[in-house]
Structure formats: C-alpha cells, structure tokens
Design a protein around this motif. Structure first.
Motif, short mmCIF file in Angstrom:
data_model
loop_
_atom_site.label_atom_id
_atom_site.label_comp_id
_atom_site.label_asym_id
_atom_site.label_seq_id
_atom_site.Cartn_x
_atom_site.Cartn_y
_atom_site.Cartn_z
N GLU A 24 0.81 -1.23 0.00
CA GLU A 24 0.00 0.00 0.00
C GLU A 24 0.84 1.27 0.00
O GLU A 24 0.29 2.37 -0.11
CB GLU A 24 -0.98 0.01 1.17
CG GLU A 24 -0.35 -0.27 2.52
CD GLU A 24 -0.48 -1.73 2.93
OE1 GLU A 24 -0.27 -2.63 2.08
OE2 GLU A 24 -0.79 -1.98 4.13
N ASP A 25 2.15 1.14 0.13
CA ASP A 25 3.03 2.31 0.00
C ASP A 25 3.34 2.61 -1.47
O ASP A 25 3.98 3.62 -1.76
CB ASP A 25 4.34 2.08 0.75
CG ASP A 25 4.16 1.96 2.24
OD1 ASP A 25 4.80 1.07 2.85
OD2 ASP A 25 3.38 2.75 2.81
N THR A 26 2.91 1.75 -2.36
CA THR A 26 3.16 1.96 -3.78
C THR A 26 2.49 3.26 -4.24
O THR A 26 1.30 3.46 -4.05
CB THR A 26 2.60 0.79 -4.60
OG1 THR A 26 3.35 -0.39 -4.26
CG2 THR A 26 2.73 1.05 -6.09
N ALA A 27 3.30 4.15 -4.83
CA ALA A 27 2.81 5.46 -5.24
C ALA A 27 3.94 6.21 -5.92
O ALA A 27 5.10 5.77 -5.89
CB ALA A 27 2.31 6.26 -4.04
N VAL A 28 3.62 7.33 -6.51
CA VAL A 28 4.63 8.29 -6.94
C VAL A 28 4.86 9.24 -5.77
O VAL A 28 3.90 9.79 -5.21
CB VAL A 28 4.20 9.07 -8.19
CG1 VAL A 28 5.28 10.07 -8.59
CG2 VAL A 28 3.91 8.11 -9.33
N TYR A 29 6.11 9.40 -5.40
CA TYR A 29 6.48 10.24 -4.26
C TYR A 29 7.08 11.55 -4.76
O TYR A 29 7.91 11.56 -5.68
CB TYR A 29 7.48 9.51 -3.37
CG TYR A 29 6.84 8.44 -2.53
CD1 TYR A 29 6.38 7.26 -3.10
CD2 TYR A 29 6.66 8.61 -1.15
CE1 TYR A 29 5.76 6.28 -2.33
CE2 TYR A 29 6.05 7.64 -0.37
CZ TYR A 29 5.60 6.48 -0.97
OH TYR A 29 4.99 5.52 -0.20
N TYR A 30 6.66 12.63 -4.13
CA TYR A 30 7.10 13.97 -4.48
C TYR A 30 7.60 14.70 -3.24
O TYR A 30 7.17 14.42 -2.12
CB TYR A 30 5.92 14.80 -5.03
CG TYR A 30 5.17 14.20 -6.18
CD1 TYR A 30 4.15 13.28 -5.97
CD2 TYR A 30 5.45 14.58 -7.49
CE1 TYR A 30 3.44 12.75 -7.03
CE2 TYR A 30 4.73 14.07 -8.55
CZ TYR A 30 3.73 13.15 -8.32
OH TYR A 30 3.02 12.62 -9.37
N CYS A 31 8.46 15.68 -3.46
CA CYS A 31 8.80 16.59 -2.38
C CYS A 31 8.33 17.98 -2.77
O CYS A 31 8.20 18.32 -3.94
CB CYS A 31 10.28 16.58 -2.07
SG CYS A 31 11.33 17.17 -3.40
N ASN A 32 8.06 18.78 -1.76
CA ASN A 32 7.62 20.16 -1.97
C ASN A 32 7.71 20.87 -0.64
O ASN A 32 8.02 20.26 0.39
CB ASN A 32 6.17 20.20 -2.49
CG ASN A 32 5.85 21.47 -3.27
OD1 ASN A 32 6.27 22.56 -2.89
ND2 ASN A 32 5.11 21.33 -4.36
N LEU A 33 7.43 22.14 -0.65
CA LEU A 33 7.31 22.83 0.61
C LEU A 33 6.06 22.31 1.32
O LEU A 33 5.21 21.64 0.75
CB LEU A 33 7.18 24.33 0.37
CG LEU A 33 8.46 25.13 0.18
CD1 LEU A 33 9.29 24.60 -0.97
CD2 LEU A 33 8.17 26.60 0.00
N ALA A 34 5.97 22.61 2.58
CA ALA A 34 4.78 22.23 3.35
C ALA A 34 4.26 23.46 4.08
O ALA A 34 4.90 23.90 5.04
CB ALA A 34 5.12 21.11 4.33
#
Length: 113
Positions: free
Chosen positions: A86-96
């Motif tokens: 269930e961790d399968t995904a596209v991961y992104y970084c950005n500001l929060a």
C-alpha cells in the motif's frame, strides 16, 4: 523552480528505500519541507513534514518512515523501512504547505513481490 525527487524503485514487501530531494538554498533554509505521495486513483497526500527540528507523519507511515534534512546539502530525505504494497505510489517533495509551481515529476515507488 521544480523540486526533483529521486531514489524510487521496485522493492519487495518489508524492504527499504531512501528518497532524496535537492532544493535551492533560498527555498530550503526558510521553509518547512514535505514528502507527498499519490497512488493511482487517490489524491496526493502529505506523508511526512519537517520544520526545523520537528517532524510529523501520517498515521499509516509512523514508525516506518523517517524524514530528515541535510542543511549543508540543501537536501531532504525520506527513509522508508518495512515497506508495504500500500506504499506503492509516486512520491514527491515540496514545501509544506506545497507550492504549485514547485511540483516535479516525482519518483515511483513500487512495493511488490
């Protein structure tokens, strides 16, 4: 400016990956940073956030993921252990919170046997 995540790949359940994201110094030093993910058919969600020395995680990854930052390298990391399908995904970084113009292409994480 786009923030490019890297380090994804195919891993078996229970395995580990470390994602990296380099940002420009001006962005990195003054903002909270976050890791986000988007699985097919789902909305993008914030999974981990770091601001100064404080970190926050979505419940589904607590105890398994660790967000950290290297101020000298202007880089934020996401160490992912005990990965689940269930961790399968596209991961992104950005500001929060995120800035629309900073979304990069993300890095694919696939957890499968």
């Amino acid at each position: 400016v786009q923030l490019q995540a890297s380090g994804g790949g195919l891993v078996q359940p229970g395995g580990s990956l470390r994602l990296s994201c380099a940002a420009s110094g001006s962005i990195f030093r003054i903002n909270a940073m976050g890791w986000y993910r988007q699985a097919p058919g789902n909305q993008r969600e914030l999974v981990a956030r770091i601001s100064g020395g404080s970190t926050n995680y979505v419940d589904s990854v607590k105890g398994r993921f660790t967000i950290s930052r290297d101020n000298a390298k202007n880089t934020v990391y996401l160490q992912m252990n005990s990965l689940k399908p269930e961790d399968t995904a596209v991961y992104y970084c950005n500001l929060a919170p995120p800035v629309r113009d900073y979304w990069g292409q993300g890095t694919q994480v696939t957890v499968s046997s």
